[in-house]
Design an enzyme around this catalytic site. Structure first.
Site, short mmCIF file in Angstrom:
data_model
loop_
_atom_site.label_atom_id
_atom_site.label_comp_id
_atom_site.label_asym_id
_atom_site.label_seq_id
_atom_site.Cartn_x
_atom_site.Cartn_y
_atom_site.Cartn_z
N CYS A 1 -0.96 -3.39 6.93
CA CYS A 1 -1.10 -2.16 7.49
C CYS A 1 -2.22 -2.09 8.66
O CYS A 1 -2.32 -1.36 9.49
CB CYS A 1 -1.02 -1.03 6.63
SG CYS A 1 -2.47 -0.94 5.59
N HIS B 1 -4.81 -6.25 4.40
CA HIS B 1 -3.72 -5.46 4.32
C HIS B 1 -3.00 -5.51 5.85
O HIS B 1 -3.67 -5.29 6.81
CB HIS B 1 -4.06 -4.05 4.17
CG HIS B 1 -5.10 -3.67 2.85
ND1 HIS B 1 -4.47 -2.80 2.00
CD2 HIS B 1 -5.92 -4.34 2.37
CE1 HIS B 1 -5.07 -2.80 0.79
NE2 HIS B 1 -6.01 -3.67 0.93
N GLN C 1 -5.52 -0.57 -2.78
CA GLN C 1 -6.09 -1.55 -3.51
C GLN C 1 -7.23 -1.06 -4.65
O GLN C 1 -7.41 -1.61 -5.67
CB GLN C 1 -6.86 -2.53 -2.53
CG GLN C 1 -7.62 -3.76 -3.07
CD GLN C 1 -8.02 -4.53 -2.14
OE1 GLN C 1 -7.78 -4.54 -0.98
NE2 GLN C 1 -9.20 -5.27 -2.54
N CYS D 1 0.74 -1.15 -0.02
CA CYS D 1 0.14 -0.07 -0.15
C CYS D 1 0.91 1.21 -0.05
O CYS D 1 2.02 1.35 0.60
CB CYS D 1 -0.98 -0.03 1.12
SG CYS D 1 -0.16 0.35 2.76
N GLU D 2 0.31 2.32 -0.79
CA GLU D 2 1.23 3.47 -1.04
C GLU D 2 1.16 4.35 0.44
O GLU D 2 2.11 5.25 0.44
CB GLU D 2 0.76 4.24 -1.79
CG GLU D 2 -0.43 4.96 -1.81
CD GLU D 2 -1.14 5.58 -3.04
OE1 GLU D 2 -0.28 5.79 -4.20
OE2 GLU D 2 -2.02 6.44 -2.81
N HIS D 3 0.22 3.98 1.48
CA HIS D 3 0.21 4.80 2.83
C HIS D 3 1.27 4.40 3.75
O HIS D 3 1.85 5.11 4.41
CB HIS D 3 -1.20 4.42 3.37
CG HIS D 3 -2.31 5.12 2.47
ND1 HIS D 3 -3.48 4.81 2.36
CD2 HIS D 3 -2.25 6.18 1.70
CE1 HIS D 3 -4.21 5.29 1.69
NE2 HIS D 3 -3.30 6.42 1.05
N HIS D 4 1.58 3.08 3.84
CA HIS D 4 2.33 2.36 4.71
C HIS D 4 3.65 1.62 4.10
O HIS D 4 4.48 1.23 4.94
CB HIS D 4 1.83 1.68 5.82
CG HIS D 4 0.75 2.17 6.25
ND1 HIS D 4 -0.76 2.21 5.98
CD2 HIS D 4 0.38 2.96 7.40
CE1 HIS D 4 -1.48 2.83 6.82
NE2 HIS D 4 -0.82 3.50 7.58
ZN LIG Z 1 -1.81 0.85 4.42
#
Ligand SMILES: [Zn+2]
Length: 205
Positions: A167, A165, A137, A96-99
């Site tokens: 994260c 996920h 996603q 994921c690009e956030h974490h």
């Molecule tokens: Zn994430």
């Protein structure tokens, strides 16, 4: 001992990515190890930056691949085949690009051809290419659909991704076994409810 700040220029004037050197990438991993509270020079960690950088090379090799190229070789001799082509249980290994944490699951990819079909392994390859980049996603689901849509001009595309996920499972809310389902339907899959239903039944058994 003073530490020389390493701050490579990573984005150029036209927003283009300037890839840092391998040395700079190794240094960045050492920084994260020290940030976590460990000694990057202790024997157990001394080769870790090299392993992490090599792993990144694998996890993110989708940036050097082109989905359109994979889908460019099509076959027109389909002898009138005009029904659904569905690939089930394609492994999704993404981040994921956030974490930058892994999300793992399965993708279900279907399309209804319009005179031309593509080798089925190429559909799985498209999932792999976009998975090996950073995104969410939701975006991954759209990217796969858009690539098939624009390169094959089919009657319709249906995508379902079901993933967990890390994260969410290993940090933050720590919810285990929560899976996220995303879907995207285009063309006849969007307008024909019975067809959409058939896809969902076939995909998830
Ligand atoms: Zn994430």
């Amino acid at each position: 001992m003073s530490v020389t700040p390493v701050k490579p220029v990573l984005v150029g004037e036209n927003d283009e990515v300037i890839r840092p050197s391998r040395e700079q990438a190794l240094e960045a991993v050492r920084t994260l190890l020290a940030w976590a509270g460990d000694n990057p020079d202790r024997p157990g960690l001394i080769d870790t930056p090299k392993r992490v950088v090599d792993a990144y090379g694998e996890w993110f090799d989708g940036y050097d691949a082109d989905a359109a190229k994979e889908l460019s070789r099509t076959f027109e001799d389909v002898q009138g085949y005009d029904d659904m082509v569905l690939l089930r249980d394609i492994e999704v290994e993404s981040h994921c690009e956030h974490h930058m944490a892994p999300f793992l699951g399965k993708a279900y990819v279907a399309y209804i051809p319009n005179e031309k079909v593509v080798g089925i392994s190429k559909l799985a390859r498209v999932v792999e290419i976009y998975s090996r980049r950073l995104q969410t996603q939701e975006v991954l689901t759209n990217q796969i659909a858009d690539a098939i849509e624009s390169n094959l001009q089919p009657q319709g595309v249906a995508i379902l991704i079901d993933a967990e996920h890390q994260c969410m499972t290993t940090r933050g809310v720590h919810h285990r076994h929560v899976s996220t389902i995303t879907t995207r339907f285009t063309g006849v899959f969007k307008t024909d409810a019975a067809l959409k239903d058939r896809f969902l039944k076939l995909a998830k058994g």
